[in-house]
Design an enzyme around this catalytic site. Sequence first.
Site, mmCIF file in Angstrom:
data_model
loop_
_atom_site.group_PDB
_atom_site.id
_atom_site.type_symbol
_atom_site.label_atom_id
_atom_site.label_comp_id
_atom_site.label_asym_id
_atom_site.label_seq_id
_atom_site.Cartn_x
_atom_site.Cartn_y
_atom_site.Cartn_z
ATOM 1 N N HIS A 1 6.674 80.611 16.385
ATOM 2 C CA HIS A 1 6.938 81.890 15.747
ATOM 3 C C HIS A 1 8.292 82.404 16.204
ATOM 4 O O HIS A 1 8.757 82.090 17.288
ATOM 5 C CB HIS A 1 5.834 82.918 16.030
ATOM 6 N N GLN B 1 6.425 81.492 26.049
ATOM 7 C CA GLN B 1 5.645 81.440 24.810
ATOM 8 C C GLN B 1 4.212 81.825 25.129
ATOM 9 O O GLN B 1 3.572 81.220 25.980
ATOM 10 C CB GLN B 1 5.694 80.029 24.206
ATOM 11 N N ASP C 1 4.734 92.912 14.613
ATOM 12 C CA ASP C 1 4.118 92.609 15.907
ATOM 13 C C ASP C 1 3.261 93.810 16.304
ATOM 14 O O ASP C 1 3.721 94.955 16.218
ATOM 15 C CB ASP C 1 5.221 92.360 16.940
#
Length: 144
Positions: free
Chosen positions: A106, A100, A41
């Site tokens: 994901h 989200q 990330d």
Amino acid sequence: MASKMASCIFCKIIKGKLMSSRPKIPCFKLFENEKTLAFLDINPLSQGHALVVPKFHGEKLTDIPDDHLTDILPITKRLVKATGAVEYNILQNNGKGAHQEVGHVHFHMIPKPNPQEGLGISWPQQPTDMDKLKALFEDIKSKV
């Protein structure tokens, strides 16, 4: 769905195509096969925070065919071991109201090395009415 896929940042990362009007977003791929991509990330909550993404585009978990989800937990488990995380969260959100941010399914693997880093959550438990809970159980169980 084609227009959503065309603008989906994860679909662009999967295809190796990123928006030319923005600076190139790096993708530090940790794992890839024909159905799944895992990468770090770029806005991590802690060191080792990674995303595991099915390559099939779907906004919510129920939009993804089961055969595109079979690798998710084994890959996530491998990431946990690879990062050495002892405490960690596995998180998957569905819909804006559930936090989200990207409209493509994901899974987050978020190491929790200390109270300051990683995922911080509250758990607002509700009082339980056992009769209502039993009715809910029976309703859900009949549909599984």
